[in-house]
Design a protein around this motif. Structure first.
Motif, PDB file in Angstrom:
ATOM      1  N   LYS A   1      64.743  35.088  25.426  1.00 34.48           N
ATOM      2  CA  LYS A   1      63.357  34.400  26.062  1.00 34.48           C
ATOM      3  C   LYS A   1      62.949  33.165  25.006  1.00 34.48           C
ATOM      4  O   LYS A   1      62.720  32.206  25.500  1.00 34.48           O
ATOM      5  CB  LYS A   1      62.331  35.621  25.575  1.00 34.48           C
TER       6      LYS A   1
ATOM      7  N   ASP B   1      63.611  41.604  36.813  1.00 35.26           N
ATOM      8  CA  ASP B   1      62.153  41.446  36.194  1.00 35.26           C
ATOM      9  C   ASP B   1      62.334  40.034  35.420  1.00 35.26           C
ATOM     10  O   ASP B   1      61.436  39.256  35.402  1.00 35.26           O
ATOM     11  CB  ASP B   1      62.023  42.629  35.307  1.00 35.26           C
ATOM     12  N   GLN B   2      63.422  39.702  34.857  1.00 38.74           N
ATOM     13  CA  GLN B   2      63.553  38.505  34.216  1.00 38.74           C
ATOM     14  C   GLN B   2      63.588  37.263  35.126  1.00 38.74           C
ATOM     15  O   GLN B   2      63.024  36.181  34.703  1.00 38.74           O
ATOM     16  CB  GLN B   2      64.833  38.422  33.249  1.00 38.74           C
TER      17      GLN B   2
ATOM     18  N   LYS C   1      62.126  37.163  37.787  1.00 42.75           N
ATOM     19  CA  LYS C   1      60.881  36.755  38.142  1.00 42.75           C
ATOM     20  C   LYS C   1      59.884  36.011  37.312  1.00 42.75           C
ATOM     21  O   LYS C   1      59.517  35.129  37.652  1.00 42.75           O
ATOM     22  CB  LYS C   1      59.950  38.088  38.354  1.00 42.75           C
ATOM     23  N   LYS C   2      60.137  36.298  35.927  1.00 44.80           N
ATOM     24  CA  LYS C   2      59.566  35.454  34.888  1.00 44.80           C
ATOM     25  C   LYS C   2      60.147  34.169  34.840  1.00 44.80           C
ATOM     26  O   LYS C   2      59.543  33.191  34.616  1.00 44.80           O
ATOM     27  CB  LYS C   2      59.658  36.337  33.363  1.00 44.80           C
TER      28      LYS C   2
ATOM     29  N   ASP D   1      61.814  32.589  37.236  1.00 46.99           N
ATOM     30  CA  ASP D   1      61.073  31.881  38.408  1.00 46.99           C
ATOM     31  C   ASP D   1      59.540  31.131  38.060  1.00 46.99           C
ATOM     32  O   ASP D   1      59.379  29.992  38.443  1.00 46.99           O
ATOM     33  CB  ASP D   1      61.117  32.585  39.500  1.00 46.99           C
ATOM     34  N   ASP D   2      58.770  32.130  37.459  1.00 48.70           N
ATOM     35  CA  ASP D   2      57.572  31.548  37.008  1.00 48.70           C
ATOM     36  C   ASP D   2      57.515  30.180  36.038  1.00 48.70           C
ATOM     37  O   ASP D   2      57.016  29.433  36.146  1.00 48.70           O
ATOM     38  CB  ASP D   2      56.584  32.788  36.516  1.00 48.70           C
ATOM     39  N   LEU D   3      58.475  30.629  35.093  1.00 47.47           N
ATOM     40  CA  LEU D   3      58.587  29.473  34.161  1.00 47.47           C
ATOM     41  C   LEU D   3      59.143  28.232  35.002  1.00 47.47           C
ATOM     42  O   LEU D   3      58.784  27.178  34.582  1.00 47.47           O
ATOM     43  CB  LEU D   3      59.816  29.742  33.119  1.00 47.47           C
TER      44      LEU D   3
END
Length: 130
Positions: A2, A101-102, A104-105, A107-109
């Protein structure tokens, strides 16, 4: 992992900011073609103030700064394009290693990074129009 993603996102944002401010029109120094005010080491205002340049010295130094500016901008632009390419490649290699899940995050980043790129480009375009 992360922390690495956040570091890459931060580098991207800083790189984009640098690109926007390095452009000759409306960059450091405002609407007079950049670098006449406070800014990087070649800013006339900075040199004049720091070195107490006379008007005669300023008239001799300014053409040198004007000559260097397009070269520096071109180098910066090339470096930014290469940086973006490396970041894009790296991100495309990282994504498959992540859980759903990672991803998705992630992709948001990525979307936030692209939004930042777009915003910086809009700012650059607006500053160039001045």
């Amino acid at each position: 992992m992360k922390r690495n993603l956040l570091t890459l996102a931060a580098i991207g944002a800083l790189a984009l900011a640098g690109y926007a401010f390095a452009e000759p029109q409306g960059g450091f120094g405002g609407p007079h073609g950049g670098w006449h005010g406070q800014g990087p080491g070649l800013a006339m205002g900075h040199l004049t103030k720091a070195l107490n340049l006379t008007a005669e010295q300023q008239s001799k130094v300014q053409p040198l700064i004007d000559q260097a500016r397009p070269q520096i901008v071109a180098i910066h632009k090339d470096a930014m394009e290469k940086t973006h390419a490396i970041m894009d490649k790296t991100m495309s290699q990282i994504r498959p290693m992540l859980t759903p899940d990672q991803q998705k995050k992630f992709d948001d980043l990525q979307k936030a990074r692209q939004d930042m790129r777009n915003a910086m480009q809009e700012m650059h375009n607006a500053m160039s129009e001045q």
